[in-house]
Design a protein around this motif. Sequence first.
Motif, PDB file in Angstrom:
ATOM      1  N   ARG A  68       9.281 -66.112 -20.734  1.00  0.00           N
ATOM      2  CA  ARG A  68       9.955 -66.600 -21.888  1.00  0.00           C
ATOM      3  C   ARG A  68       9.022 -66.478 -23.024  1.00  0.00           C
ATOM      4  O   ARG A  68       7.613 -66.301 -22.781  1.00  0.00           O
ATOM      5  N   ASP A  69       9.625 -66.459 -24.197  1.00  0.00           N
ATOM      6  CA  ASP A  69       8.995 -66.410 -25.667  1.00  0.00           C
ATOM      7  C   ASP A  69       9.548 -67.392 -26.367  1.00  0.00           C
ATOM      8  O   ASP A  69      10.562 -67.474 -26.871  1.00  0.00           O
ATOM      9  N   ASN A  70       8.585 -68.696 -26.207  1.00  0.00           N
ATOM     10  CA  ASN A  70       8.956 -69.713 -26.887  1.00  0.00           C
ATOM     11  C   ASN A  70       9.093 -69.521 -28.614  1.00  0.00           C
ATOM     12  O   ASN A  70      10.083 -70.297 -29.182  1.00  0.00           O
ATOM     13  N   ALA A  71       8.352 -68.472 -29.072  1.00  0.00           N
ATOM     14  CA  ALA A  71       8.411 -68.293 -30.347  1.00  0.00           C
ATOM     15  C   ALA A  71       9.962 -67.881 -30.839  1.00  0.00           C
ATOM     16  O   ALA A  71      10.282 -67.942 -32.050  1.00  0.00           O
ATOM     17  N   LYS A  72      10.328 -66.929 -29.839  1.00  0.00           N
ATOM     18  CA  LYS A  72      11.719 -66.270 -30.076  1.00  0.00           C
ATOM     19  C   LYS A  72      13.120 -67.223 -29.418  1.00  0.00           C
ATOM     20  O   LYS A  72      13.980 -66.560 -29.602  1.00  0.00           O
ATOM     21  N   ASN A  73      12.695 -68.392 -28.924  1.00  0.00           N
ATOM     22  CA  ASN A  73      13.624 -69.151 -28.024  1.00  0.00           C
ATOM     23  C   ASN A  73      14.567 -68.348 -27.005  1.00  0.00           C
ATOM     24  O   ASN A  73      15.744 -68.502 -27.054  1.00  0.00           O
ATOM     25  N   THR A  74      13.691 -67.616 -26.226  1.00  0.00           N
ATOM     26  CA  THR A  74      14.404 -66.578 -25.403  1.00  0.00           C
ATOM     27  C   THR A  74      13.707 -66.537 -23.988  1.00  0.00           C
ATOM     28  O   THR A  74      12.405 -66.565 -23.846  1.00  0.00           O
ATOM     29  N   VAL A  75      14.523 -66.736 -22.982  1.00  0.00           N
ATOM     30  CA  VAL A  75      14.002 -66.501 -21.717  1.00  0.00           C
ATOM     31  C   VAL A  75      14.474 -65.104 -21.293  1.00  0.00           C
ATOM     32  O   VAL A  75      15.791 -64.605 -21.522  1.00  0.00           O
ATOM     33  N   SER A  96      10.936 -75.331 -26.456  1.00  0.00           N
ATOM     34  CA  SER A  96       9.440 -75.099 -25.724  1.00  0.00           C
ATOM     35  C   SER A  96       9.498 -76.545 -25.020  1.00  0.00           C
ATOM     36  O   SER A  96       8.722 -76.788 -24.291  1.00  0.00           O
ATOM     37  N   ASN A  97      10.546 -77.220 -24.889  1.00  0.00           N
ATOM     38  CA  ASN A  97      10.651 -78.548 -24.402  1.00  0.00           C
ATOM     39  C   ASN A  97      11.505 -78.522 -23.258  1.00  0.00           C
ATOM     40  O   ASN A  97      11.644 -79.469 -22.151  1.00  0.00           O
ATOM     41  N   TYR A  98      12.235 -77.285 -22.940  1.00  0.00           N
ATOM     42  CA  TYR A  98      12.983 -77.047 -21.862  1.00  0.00           C
ATOM     43  C   TYR A  98      12.545 -75.984 -20.759  1.00  0.00           C
ATOM     44  O   TYR A  98      12.034 -74.925 -21.151  1.00  0.00           O
ATOM     45  N   GLY A 126       5.766 -71.799 -19.382  1.00  0.00           N
ATOM     46  CA  GLY A 126       5.686 -70.488 -18.969  1.00  0.00           C
ATOM     47  C   GLY A 126       4.861 -70.493 -18.001  1.00  0.00           C
ATOM     48  O   GLY A 126       4.622 -69.275 -17.257  1.00  0.00           O
ATOM     49  N   ILE A 127       4.040 -71.278 -17.675  1.00  0.00           N
ATOM     50  CA  ILE A 127       2.870 -71.351 -16.811  1.00  0.00           C
ATOM     51  C   ILE A 127       3.415 -71.409 -15.174  1.00  0.00           C
ATOM     52  O   ILE A 127       2.842 -70.530 -14.374  1.00  0.00           O
TER      53      ILE A 127
END
Length: 125
Positions: free
Chosen positions: A72-79, A30-32, A55-56
């Motif tokens: 991106r889904d930060n909960a899933k660590n996926t873009v 979430s910091n990337y 993601g904004i």
Amino acid sequence: QVQLVESWGGLVQAGGSLRLSCAASGGSFSNYAMGWFRQAPGKERDFVVAISSSGITTRYAASVKGRFTISRDNAKNTVYLQMNSLKPEDTAEYYCAAVGRPFGIATLASDYGYWGQGTQVTVSS
């Protein structure tokens, strides 16, 4: 150390769609800020799209705007990269990239410190 793994490239006919995924591990996702780049044989690696850590904010290359969508889904660590209305000129190796940047986006390859191994996208005419 962040590891990135791209998935779901493939062969598709012109006008078709693909959805690429990039799974991240080993860092605070979430910091990337994240980006997608592509490289065709004999050509330089080109910017495709970038997304901020939240993601904004997103930015697209003119060649893909209106056809590609990054999310991106930060909960899933996926873009993800949803690619619609694909053209033969979209054929390339697609790379996911990450940079530790809690705010803003990055559009230069030199901005990014972490890269995936790439996934091939081939669009037939």
